[in-house]
Enzyme design. Structure first.
Site, PDB file in Angstrom:
ATOM      1  N   CYS A 246      19.163  36.071  27.681  1.00 39.59           N
ATOM      2  CA  CYS A 246      19.282  36.047  26.259  1.00 39.59           C
ATOM      3  C   CYS A 246      17.647  36.043  25.680  1.00 39.59           C
ATOM      4  O   CYS A 246      16.965  35.060  25.952  1.00 39.59           O
ATOM      5  CB  CYS A 246      20.065  34.871  25.574  1.00 39.59           C
TER       6      CYS A 246
ATOM      7  N   CYS B  83      27.319  35.518  21.239  1.00 48.09           N
ATOM      8  CA  CYS B  83      25.989  34.843  20.934  1.00 48.09           C
ATOM      9  C   CYS B  83      25.394  36.071  19.919  1.00 48.09           C
ATOM     10  O   CYS B  83      25.447  37.401  20.073  1.00 48.09           O
ATOM     11  CB  CYS B  83      25.123  35.261  22.277  1.00 48.09           C
TER      12      CYS B  83
ATOM     13  N   GLU C 290       0.786  -1.240   0.048  1.00 51.63           N
ATOM     14  CA  GLU C 290       0.024   0.037   0.008  1.00 51.63           C
ATOM     15  C   GLU C 290       0.839   1.236  -0.028  1.00 51.63           C
ATOM     16  O   GLU C 290       1.843   1.104   0.748  1.00 51.63           O
ATOM     17  CB  GLU C 290      -0.842   0.077   1.099  1.00 51.63           C
TER      18      GLU C 290
ATOM     19  N   LYS D 163       2.553   4.753   1.050  1.00 53.48           N
ATOM     20  CA  LYS D 163       2.503   5.162   2.292  1.00 53.48           C
ATOM     21  C   LYS D 163       2.311   6.786   1.987  1.00 53.48           C
ATOM     22  O   LYS D 163       3.426   7.490   1.757  1.00 53.48           O
ATOM     23  CB  LYS D 163       3.841   5.042   3.039  1.00 53.48           C
TER      24      LYS D 163
ATOM     25  N   CYS E 297      25.147  29.727  24.344  1.00 56.42           N
ATOM     26  CA  CYS E 297      25.086  31.177  25.102  1.00 56.42           C
ATOM     27  C   CYS E 297      24.593  30.856  26.544  1.00 56.42           C
ATOM     28  O   CYS E 297      23.726  30.361  26.800  1.00 56.42           O
ATOM     29  CB  CYS E 297      24.014  31.747  24.538  1.00 56.42           C
TER      30      CYS E 297
END
Length: 609
Positions: free
Chosen positions: A435, A412, A118, A120, A430
């Site tokens: 943040c 960062c 069958e 998918k 970080c």
């Protein structure tokens, strides 16, 4: 006193329902329209008018009842009668033959058996529950044990019969299948959304999943969702000895089944059918990522049974990932909710597996070095599982000399804090608790479906609330008032009230959901459930020692250390205290009790494979 309905009105309504239902079946299930649009519209309008004059004619099986007129308050949980387990995957002919061999060994037989093959379909699992032939419930897969009640939305799919056809109907039938959207319908929907100034969907599956979980059934009703049935979880009053007879029986009841399903005997014949469908996959009207191969004989399925998480009698044989060539325009670095800084490649847009790909993950700086990647490089990409774009390799022979080295950040990209890299780890992180990127992504994770399930708090809303200073961490969500939200862009009176109501409902989350929502490192959905069942309350878990955690079967060194460290941080303890002050009281998650072997001692002798 109820007015008597004239007999000619009853007969006319019955005939109209039969005509409209048959036309829906021909169009949405058989793909063979029998009526012109104008003819269909005239019949449908007449039925609506007739039921309007005689409300007693309306019943749950009428095609006029597909689009309810009210917005649902939420989705109730629906326990599945039989767990919706996942399938084992195989990726090659060798792995498929080993699967066949493993079933041979289990059955102690080497004779070639018959299989169904069958397609998918890349959609969303859906379970339909019929009682005496009438659709009474529809549910999503959920966690496999409990799904969400999406009956109102499922009733809007015209390929789903509200009443089964035929004279000999099962007393109860729980059928499973896939909700999906055909490729041309998806393209037309995206064009319409773009014309209306709305954001188009990334792929048909995302559109389908999002549509089924809308609180307003008018939304899925406006989208071209379809359904195909492929399995039965429970049936009373009817028995099917093979998968072939089961599919034929479902089709006779008016349920759509796949026209691409075939049957074959032995591994070699299955492999030929797999190869044929792999060649034709792009020509199909819907996305598929492989085939599902099942034992045809139901008696053999009973003997084969289940493994821990998958049936032994079925396997998903996936197609190779699709690949394409493009160019890396630049590498961007983003901060996740745990502070990990991850690189991604912005790509020259390229069509791949039915969508336009413009970004691919690069995982970490070590992966960039392994690939030898430069900005501007020509690359080969693929969509792993036809979902996640990934850079496979650099096409060095096609470089033009204008490529540039990738700059790995030392600070960062969001808050400029110096990044750290723990000894023995590949990830840059970080360390700043202030943040903004971490804070916003932590809010999004907290509100996610497997966490607090706060619908209406997506990325844009979370970013807006953080920038306005209304919400700095999840505890602040429980102090929000609708009056604070109404003046903000993206909010109005109704959406503000809905979000506050969603947050209020999250005050009584099960403990495992709250633990997952908080985003404790290493604590995923399964680990959260184990911890919640073992300790029962947040207070007991917060006081647990590393040694107590390690006594649990599924808890290792890393998980134990992360849990102890998370609860030891003053910031996290303060946040939990503020949540408790706002009435957040997680409910207990009880360990499973009883069962067929409760209180018994079981002794096994012999050999286990």
């Amino acid at each position: 006193m109820t007015a008597r309905i004239p007999e000619d009105a009853r007969r006319r309504a019955a005939w109209l329902r039969e005509q409209v239902t048959a036309a829906d079946h021909a169009y949405y299930v058989l793909d063979r329209p029998t009526l012109a649009d104008s003819e269909y519209d005239a019949l449908y309008r007449e039925l609506v008018a007739l039921e309007g004059r005689h409300p007693g004619l309306r019943d749950a099986g009428s095609p006029t009842q597909r689009v309810p007129g009210q917005v649902a308050e939420g989705f109730a949980p629906v326990p599945h009668p039989v767990p919706m387990v996942s399938l084992e995957n195989v990726m090659s002919a060798e792995e498929f033959r080993e699967w066949v061999a493993s079933t041979d060994r289990f059955l102690k037989s080497e004779s070639a058996r018959r299989y169904s093959i069958e397609p998918k379909i890349d959609g969303v699992s859906l379970e339909l529950d019929y009682e005496e032939g009438v659709l009474v419930r529809a549910a999503t897969r959920g966690d496999g044990m409990v799904g969400e009640d999406v009956t109102a939305n499922a009733r809007t799919l015209r390929s789903i019969p509200l009443r089964l056809r035929g004279t000999e109907l099962p007393r109860r039938l729980v059928v499973r299948g896939e909700a999906y959207i055909r490729k041309p319908d998806f393209e037309a929907l995206n064009r319409r959304l773009e014309e209306e100034g709305e954001e188009p969907f990334a792929n048909p599956r995302n559109c389908c999943a999002g549509s089924l979980r809308q609180l307003d059934p008018a939304i899925p009703a406006s989208r071209p969702l379809r359904f195909v049935a492929y399995a039965v979880a429970l049936v009373e009053g009817v028995a099917w000895a093979t998968q072939e007879r089961l599919l034929a029986g479902l089709a006779a009841l008016g349920l759509p089944t796949s026209h691409e399903t075939t049957f074959a005997t032995g591994a070699d014949e299955v492999a030929r059918h797999w190869a044929s469908l792999a060649e034709r996959r792009d020509a199909l009207a819907y996305e598929i990522d492989g085939v599902v191969v099942k034992e045809d004989d139901m008696a053999l399925r009973e003997r084969l049974g289940l493994r821990n998480r998958s049936p032994r009698w079925a396997v998903a044989w996936k197609f190779p990932p699709r690949q394409a060539r493009t160019r890396v325009e630049r590498v961007v670095w983003t901060v996740g909710r745990t502070g990990v800084v991850t690189p991604s490649a912005d790509l020259a847009p390229v069509p791949l597996a039915g969508v336009t790909v413009s970004r691919a993950t690069l995982h970490n700086a070590d992966e960039i070095a392994r690939l030898g990647l430069l900005e501007g490089d020509p690359v080969l990409i693929e969509r792993a599982g036809d979902v996640i774009p990934k850079v496979l390799r650099v096409l060095e022979e096609q470089r033009n000399g204008r490529e540039r080295p990738v700059e790995v950040p030392s600070d960062c990209p969001e808050c400029r804090t110096a990044l750290v890299r723990a000894e023995g780890k590949v990830a840059l992180r970080c360390p700043s608790l202030a943040c903004p990127a971490q804070a916003v992504r932590a809010l999004i994770h907290f509100a996610s479906r497997l966490g607090a399930d706060i619908r209406g708090l997506g990325e844009k809303q979370a970013d807006l609330l953080w920038r306005r200073g209304l919400v700095k961490d999840p505890a602040d969500l429980f102090r929000l008032e609708a009056a604070q939200l109404e003046p903000l862009e993206r909010f109005g009176a109704k959406s503000a009230a809905n979000l506050v109501a969603q947050v209020d409902a999250a005050r009584r989350l099960p403990l495992d959901r709250l633990l997952f929502a908080r985003g404790i490192p290493e604590v995923g959905e399964r680990a959260a459930r184990v911890l919640a069942r073992a300790f029962g309350t947040l207070e007991r878990l917060a006081a647990a020692t590393r040694e107590e955690l390690l006594e649990l079967d599924e808890v290792g060194e890393v998980l134990a250390e992360q849990v102890v460290a998370w609860f030891a941080r003053p910031h996290n303890r303060d946040m939990l205290a503020r949540m408790a002050a706002c009435g957040v009281a997680p409910t207990r998650v009880e360990a499973p009790r009883g069962g067929a072997f409760a209180g018994l001692t079981v002794v096994l002798t012999g050999t286990l494979e």
